[in-house]
Design an enzyme around this catalytic site. Sequence first.
Site, PDB file in Angstrom:
ATOM      1  N   ARG A  55       0.795  -1.160   0.050  1.00 34.72           N
ATOM      2  CA  ARG A  55      -0.059  -0.154   0.173  1.00 34.72           C
ATOM      3  C   ARG A  55       0.804   1.165  -0.021  1.00 34.72           C
ATOM      4  NH1 ARG A  55      -2.814  -4.250   1.760  1.00 34.72           N
ATOM      5  NH2 ARG A  55      -1.079  -4.756   2.729  1.00 34.72           N
ATOM      6  N   ARG A 105      11.812   3.555   3.200  1.00 36.43           N
ATOM      7  CA  ARG A 105      11.298   2.413   4.241  1.00 36.43           C
ATOM      8  C   ARG A 105      12.526   1.753   4.449  1.00 36.43           C
ATOM      9  NH1 ARG A 105       6.120  -1.117   4.012  1.00 36.43           N
ATOM     10  NH2 ARG A 105       5.237   0.700   5.009  1.00 36.43           N
ATOM     11  N   HIS A 133       5.692   5.701  11.541  1.00 37.80           N
ATOM     12  CA  HIS A 133       4.983   5.674   9.985  1.00 37.80           C
ATOM     13  C   HIS A 133       4.174   6.801   9.926  1.00 37.80           C
ATOM     14  CE1 HIS A 133       3.873   4.116   6.255  1.00 37.80           C
ATOM     15  NE2 HIS A 133       3.444   2.892   6.427  1.00 37.80           N
TER      16      HIS A 133
HETATM   17  C1  NCD Z   1       2.282  -1.052   8.063  1.00 36.78           C
HETATM   18  C2  NCD Z   1       3.831  -1.135   8.123  1.00 36.78           C
HETATM   19  O1  NCD Z   1       4.361  -1.098   7.268  1.00 36.78           O
HETATM   20  O2  NCD Z   1       4.170  -0.510   9.158  1.00 36.78           O
HETATM   21  N1  NCD Z   1       1.655  -1.232   6.563  1.00 36.78           N
HETATM   22  C3  NCD Z   1       1.379  -0.097   6.075  1.00 36.78           C
HETATM   23  O3  NCD Z   1       2.237   0.661   5.891  1.00 36.78           O
HETATM   24  N2  NCD Z   1      -0.005   0.052   5.463  1.00 36.78           N
HETATM   25  C4  NCD Z   1       1.933  -2.267   9.136  1.00 36.78           C
HETATM   26  C5  NCD Z   1       2.243  -3.607   9.250  1.00 36.78           C
HETATM   27  O4  NCD Z   1       2.863  -4.035   8.341  1.00 36.78           O
HETATM   28  O5  NCD Z   1       1.738  -4.136  10.063  1.00 36.78           O
END
Ligand code: NCD
Length: 305
Positions: A55, A105, A133
Amino acid sequence: MFKEKFSGGIISAKQFDREDIEYIIKKAKEMIELKNSNILQGKILATLFFEPSTRTRLSFESAMYRLGGSVIGFQSGDVSSIKKGESIADTIRTVENYSDCIVIRHSLEGAAILAAKFAKIPIINAGSGSGEHPTQALLDLLTINEEVGPLDGLNIGLMGDLKYGRTVHSLSILLSNFNVNVYFISPLELKMRNRDKDFLQQRQVKYKELTDYRKILNILDVLYMTRVQKERFVDSEEYERIKGFYIFQQEDLIQTKNNFRLLHPLPRITEISPDVDNSEKAIYFKQTYYGIPMRKALLAELMTD
Ligand code: NCD
Protein backbone atom coordinates in the site's frame (compact mmCIF):
# COMPACT_ATOMS: atom_id res chain seq x y z
CA MET A 1 3.51 27.87 6.82
CA PHE A 2 3.36 24.13 6.17
CA LYS A 3 5.71 24.24 3.15
CA GLU A 4 8.50 25.99 5.05
CA LYS A 5 8.07 23.98 8.21
CA PHE A 6 8.25 20.66 6.34
CA SER A 7 10.81 21.66 3.68
CA GLY A 8 13.20 18.97 5.03
CA GLY A 9 10.44 16.37 4.75
CA ILE A 10 8.28 14.26 7.03
CA ILE A 11 10.28 12.14 9.44
CA SER A 12 8.15 11.94 12.58
CA ALA A 13 4.58 12.55 13.70
CA LYS A 14 6.12 14.71 16.41
CA GLN A 15 6.71 17.44 13.79
CA PHE A 16 2.95 18.01 13.55
CA ASP A 17 0.85 20.29 15.71
CA ARG A 18 -2.91 20.49 15.48
CA GLU A 19 -2.84 23.31 12.95
CA ASP A 20 -0.53 21.33 10.63
CA ILE A 21 -2.80 18.27 10.83
CA GLU A 22 -5.92 20.30 10.14
CA TYR A 23 -4.20 22.03 7.22
CA ILE A 24 -3.04 18.82 5.54
CA ILE A 25 -6.42 17.13 6.07
CA LYS A 26 -8.06 20.13 4.36
CA LYS A 27 -5.59 19.82 1.47
CA ALA A 28 -6.22 16.05 1.24
CA LYS A 29 -9.98 16.70 1.05
CA GLU A 30 -9.34 19.06 -1.85
CA MET A 31 -7.38 16.26 -3.52
CA ILE A 32 -10.42 13.96 -3.24
CA GLU A 33 -12.30 16.48 -5.39
CA LEU A 34 -9.41 17.19 -7.74
CA LYS A 35 -8.92 13.63 -9.11
CA ASN A 36 -6.06 14.12 -11.63
CA SER A 37 -3.89 17.18 -12.29
CA ASN A 38 -0.51 18.22 -13.66
CA ILE A 39 0.83 20.20 -10.72
CA LEU A 40 3.89 17.95 -10.33
CA GLN A 41 4.65 17.64 -14.04
CA GLY A 42 8.43 17.47 -14.56
CA LYS A 43 9.05 16.41 -10.93
CA ILE A 44 10.54 13.05 -9.97
CA LEU A 45 9.82 11.08 -6.80
CA ALA A 46 12.30 8.39 -5.68
CA THR A 47 10.87 5.49 -3.67
CA LEU A 48 13.58 3.55 -1.81
CA PHE A 49 12.01 0.52 -0.15
CA PHE A 50 14.43 -1.64 1.79
CA GLU A 51 11.48 -3.47 3.40
CA PRO A 52 8.37 -5.05 1.80
CA SER A 53 5.39 -2.82 1.00
CA THR A 54 2.16 -2.95 -0.99
CA ARG A 55 0.00 0.00 0.00
CA THR A 56 2.55 2.58 1.02
CA ARG A 57 4.79 2.34 -2.04
CA LEU A 58 1.99 1.91 -4.56
CA SER A 59 -0.11 4.71 -3.12
CA PHE A 60 2.86 7.11 -3.12
CA GLU A 61 3.60 6.16 -6.72
CA SER A 62 -0.03 6.37 -7.78
CA ALA A 63 -0.39 9.76 -6.05
CA MET A 64 2.70 11.04 -7.87
CA TYR A 65 1.44 9.87 -11.28
CA ARG A 66 -2.01 11.32 -10.59
CA LEU A 67 -0.36 14.72 -10.06
CA GLY A 68 1.48 14.45 -13.38
CA GLY A 69 4.90 13.52 -11.91
CA SER A 70 7.22 10.54 -12.45
CA VAL A 71 8.66 7.88 -10.18
CA ILE A 72 12.00 6.05 -9.93
CA GLY A 73 13.17 3.66 -7.23
CA PHE A 74 13.56 0.12 -5.99
CA GLN A 75 11.49 -2.31 -3.99
CA SER A 76 14.17 -4.22 -2.16
CA GLY A 77 17.59 -3.42 -0.69
CA ASP A 78 18.84 -6.52 -2.54
CA VAL A 79 18.81 -4.76 -5.91
CA SER A 80 20.56 -1.54 -4.87
CA SER A 81 24.26 -0.97 -4.12
CA ILE A 82 23.41 -1.22 -0.40
CA LYS A 83 23.75 -4.94 -1.08
CA LYS A 84 27.39 -4.27 -2.05
CA GLY A 85 27.95 -2.45 1.22
CA GLU A 86 27.12 1.15 0.28
CA SER A 87 25.89 3.27 3.20
CA ILE A 88 22.45 4.88 3.47
CA ALA A 89 24.17 8.28 3.50
CA ASP A 90 25.96 7.65 0.19
CA THR A 91 22.78 6.23 -1.36
CA ILE A 92 20.88 9.39 -0.41
CA ARG A 93 23.64 11.71 -1.65
CA THR A 94 23.35 9.93 -4.99
CA VAL A 95 19.57 9.62 -5.36
CA GLU A 96 19.02 13.30 -4.47
CA ASN A 97 20.69 14.15 -7.78
CA TYR A 98 18.09 12.11 -9.62
CA SER A 99 14.90 13.24 -7.87
CA ASP A 100 12.98 16.04 -6.13
CA CYS A 101 11.81 14.09 -3.08
CA ILE A 102 12.77 10.72 -1.55
CA VAL A 103 10.41 8.27 0.16
CA ILE A 104 12.31 5.75 2.25
CA ARG A 105 11.34 2.60 4.17
CA HIS A 106 13.99 0.79 6.15
CA SER A 107 14.24 -1.73 8.98
CA LEU A 108 16.43 0.61 11.05
CA GLU A 109 14.59 3.04 13.33
CA GLY A 110 17.05 5.86 12.61
CA ALA A 111 17.18 5.42 8.83
CA ALA A 112 14.87 8.29 7.86
CA ILE A 113 16.52 10.72 10.30
CA LEU A 114 19.90 9.77 8.91
CA ALA A 115 18.67 10.19 5.34
CA ALA A 116 17.28 13.65 6.18
CA LYS A 117 20.61 14.67 7.67
CA PHE A 118 22.39 14.05 4.39
CA ALA A 119 19.73 15.12 1.89
CA LYS A 120 19.21 18.54 0.35
CA ILE A 121 15.73 17.50 -0.86
CA PRO A 122 12.71 16.47 1.27
CA ILE A 123 12.74 12.98 2.81
CA ILE A 124 9.51 11.15 3.63
CA ASN A 125 9.67 8.40 6.25
CA ALA A 126 7.54 5.53 4.90
CA GLY A 127 8.30 3.28 7.88
CA SER A 128 11.43 3.18 10.03
CA GLY A 129 11.81 -0.20 11.76
CA SER A 130 9.48 -0.39 14.72
CA GLY A 131 9.76 3.38 15.16
CA GLU A 132 7.33 5.44 13.13
CA HIS A 133 5.21 5.64 9.98
CA PRO A 134 3.90 9.23 10.01
CA THR A 135 2.15 9.37 6.63
CA GLN A 136 0.12 6.26 7.48
CA ALA A 137 -1.04 7.99 10.67
CA LEU A 138 -2.04 11.08 8.65
CA LEU A 139 -4.14 8.98 6.28
CA ASP A 140 -5.63 7.22 9.31
CA LEU A 141 -6.77 10.57 10.71
CA LEU A 142 -8.19 11.55 7.31
CA THR A 143 -10.11 8.25 7.28
CA ILE A 144 -11.53 8.84 10.77
CA ASN A 145 -12.41 12.42 9.88
CA GLU A 146 -14.26 11.42 6.70
CA GLU A 147 -15.88 8.19 7.90
CA VAL A 148 -16.57 8.82 11.60
CA GLY A 149 -16.39 12.58 12.18
CA PRO A 150 -14.32 15.21 14.00
CA LEU A 151 -11.71 13.70 16.33
CA ASP A 152 -12.44 15.62 19.52
CA GLY A 153 -14.47 13.60 21.97
CA LEU A 154 -13.94 10.23 20.30
CA ASN A 155 -13.08 7.00 22.16
CA ILE A 156 -10.31 5.38 20.15
CA GLY A 157 -8.82 1.93 20.79
CA LEU A 158 -5.41 0.96 19.39
CA MET A 159 -5.04 -2.80 19.56
CA GLY A 160 -2.53 -5.56 18.83
CA ASP A 161 1.23 -5.13 18.62
CA LEU A 162 1.71 -1.76 20.30
CA LYS A 163 5.36 -2.48 21.06
CA TYR A 164 6.72 -3.05 17.56
CA GLY A 165 3.92 -1.54 15.44
CA ARG A 166 5.17 1.71 13.93
CA THR A 167 1.74 2.84 12.71
CA VAL A 168 0.32 2.94 16.25
CA HIS A 169 3.32 4.90 17.48
CA SER A 170 2.80 7.65 14.92
CA LEU A 171 -0.98 7.53 15.31
CA SER A 172 -0.90 7.95 19.09
CA ILE A 173 1.50 10.90 18.68
CA LEU A 174 -0.86 12.61 16.18
CA LEU A 175 -3.88 11.88 18.39
CA SER A 176 -2.16 13.70 21.26
CA ASN A 177 -3.08 16.94 19.44
CA PHE A 178 -6.79 16.26 20.00
CA ASN A 179 -9.10 15.85 22.94
CA VAL A 180 -9.57 12.08 22.59
CA ASN A 181 -9.78 9.14 24.98
CA VAL A 182 -7.21 6.55 23.94
CA TYR A 183 -7.34 2.86 24.91
CA PHE A 184 -4.17 0.82 24.40
CA ILE A 185 -5.23 -2.82 24.07
CA SER A 186 -2.49 -5.45 23.87
CA PRO A 187 -1.06 -8.63 25.32
CA LEU A 188 1.25 -7.79 28.26
CA GLU A 189 4.30 -8.65 26.11
CA LEU A 190 3.33 -6.13 23.41
CA LYS A 191 2.39 -3.07 25.45
CA MET A 192 3.13 0.46 24.23
CA ARG A 193 6.72 1.32 25.06
CA ASN A 194 7.48 3.69 27.93
CA ARG A 195 9.03 6.30 25.67
CA ASP A 196 5.77 6.56 23.68
CA LYS A 197 3.66 6.68 26.83
CA ASP A 198 5.93 9.32 28.36
CA PHE A 199 5.32 11.52 25.33
CA LEU A 200 1.54 11.16 25.72
CA GLN A 201 1.79 11.89 29.43
CA GLN A 202 3.70 15.09 28.74
CA ARG A 203 0.90 16.14 26.43
CA GLN A 204 -1.71 15.19 29.05
CA VAL A 205 -3.47 12.66 26.84
CA LYS A 206 -6.08 10.56 28.60
CA TYR A 207 -5.16 6.94 28.00
CA LYS A 208 -5.83 3.55 29.58
CA GLU A 209 -4.06 0.23 29.06
CA LEU A 210 -5.91 -3.08 28.98
CA THR A 211 -5.79 -6.59 27.52
CA ASP A 212 -9.43 -7.58 26.99
CA TYR A 213 -10.99 -5.45 24.25
CA ARG A 214 -14.44 -6.87 24.92
CA LYS A 215 -14.60 -4.85 28.14
CA ILE A 216 -14.75 -1.55 26.23
CA LEU A 217 -16.14 -2.51 22.81
CA ASN A 218 -19.51 -0.93 23.59
CA ILE A 219 -18.02 2.55 24.18
CA LEU A 220 -15.53 2.70 21.30
CA ASP A 221 -16.04 4.90 18.24
CA VAL A 222 -12.93 3.59 16.50
CA LEU A 223 -10.92 0.40 16.94
CA TYR A 224 -7.58 0.43 15.12
CA MET A 225 -6.22 -3.10 14.89
CA THR A 226 -2.69 -4.11 13.97
CA ARG A 227 -0.91 -7.34 13.13
CA VAL A 228 1.75 -8.85 15.37
CA GLN A 229 5.01 -7.72 13.71
CA LYS A 230 6.62 -11.10 13.02
CA GLU A 231 9.80 -9.59 11.52
CA ARG A 232 10.67 -7.72 14.74
CA PHE A 233 10.66 -10.76 17.04
CA VAL A 234 14.04 -12.05 18.16
CA ASP A 235 12.42 -15.28 19.38
CA SER A 236 10.25 -16.99 16.73
CA GLU A 237 8.65 -19.22 19.38
CA GLU A 238 7.38 -16.14 21.19
CA TYR A 239 5.86 -14.92 17.93
CA GLU A 240 4.14 -18.27 17.36
CA ARG A 241 2.74 -18.20 20.90
CA ILE A 242 1.40 -14.67 20.64
CA LYS A 243 0.34 -14.26 16.99
CA GLY A 244 -3.23 -15.49 17.48
CA PHE A 245 -3.83 -13.58 20.74
CA TYR A 246 -6.63 -11.50 19.20
CA ILE A 247 -9.07 -12.54 16.51
CA PHE A 248 -11.82 -9.98 16.01
CA GLN A 249 -14.97 -11.90 15.07
CA GLN A 250 -18.27 -11.00 13.45
CA GLU A 251 -20.04 -11.60 16.79
CA ASP A 252 -17.87 -8.87 18.38
CA LEU A 253 -19.67 -6.34 16.17
CA ILE A 254 -22.96 -6.95 17.98
CA GLN A 255 -21.66 -5.14 21.04
CA THR A 256 -20.47 -2.09 19.13
CA LYS A 257 -22.21 1.28 18.66
CA ASN A 258 -23.92 2.07 15.35
CA ASN A 259 -21.23 4.55 14.35
CA PHE A 260 -18.37 2.24 15.43
CA ARG A 261 -15.69 1.76 12.75
CA LEU A 262 -12.92 -0.85 12.56
CA LEU A 263 -9.63 0.26 10.99
CA HIS A 264 -6.40 -1.61 10.22
CA PRO A 265 -3.32 -0.34 8.34
CA LEU A 266 -3.06 -3.77 6.66
CA PRO A 267 -1.67 -6.32 5.94
CA ARG A 268 -4.17 -8.31 8.03
CA ILE A 269 -3.00 -11.79 8.94
CA THR A 270 -5.45 -13.60 11.25
CA GLU A 271 -6.38 -10.82 13.69
CA ILE A 272 -9.62 -9.92 11.91
CA SER A 273 -11.80 -12.79 10.78
CA PRO A 274 -12.68 -12.43 7.04
CA ASP A 275 -16.42 -12.63 7.84
CA VAL A 276 -16.11 -9.15 9.39
CA ASP A 277 -15.11 -7.65 6.02
CA ASN A 278 -18.64 -7.25 4.68
CA SER A 279 -19.84 -5.17 7.61
CA GLU A 280 -20.23 -1.44 6.94
CA LYS A 281 -18.32 -0.99 10.20
CA ALA A 282 -15.20 -2.57 8.69
CA ILE A 283 -13.51 0.24 6.75
CA TYR A 284 -9.91 -0.99 6.32
CA PHE A 285 -10.18 -1.22 2.55
CA LYS A 286 -11.70 2.27 2.33
CA GLN A 287 -8.79 3.35 4.51
CA THR A 288 -6.35 2.20 1.77
CA TYR A 289 -8.11 4.60 -0.62
CA TYR A 290 -7.45 7.60 1.66
CA GLY A 291 -3.71 6.99 1.20
CA ILE A 292 -4.05 8.53 -2.25
CA PRO A 293 -5.50 11.96 -1.41
CA MET A 294 -3.32 12.26 1.71
CA ARG A 295 -0.14 11.41 -0.18
CA LYS A 296 -1.13 13.66 -3.09
CA ALA A 297 -1.55 16.50 -0.61
CA LEU A 298 1.83 15.81 1.03
CA LEU A 299 3.71 15.46 -2.26
CA ALA A 300 2.15 18.67 -3.59
CA GLU A 301 3.20 20.57 -0.45
CA LEU A 302 6.75 19.24 -0.52
CA MET A 303 7.41 19.65 -4.24
CA THR A 304 5.64 22.81 -5.40
CA ASP A 305 7.07 26.29 -4.78
C1 NCD B 1 2.19 -1.13 8.02
C2 NCD B 1 3.69 -0.96 8.08
O1 NCD B 1 4.41 -1.24 7.12
O2 NCD B 1 4.12 -0.52 9.13
N1 NCD B 1 1.69 -1.30 6.73
C3 NCD B 1 1.39 -0.18 5.99
O3 NCD B 1 2.23 0.63 5.71
N2 NCD B 1 0.11 0.00 5.63
C4 NCD B 1 1.64 -2.10 8.98
C5 NCD B 1 2.22 -3.47 9.07
O4 NCD B 1 3.10 -3.86 8.31
O5 NCD B 1 1.76 -4.21 9.95
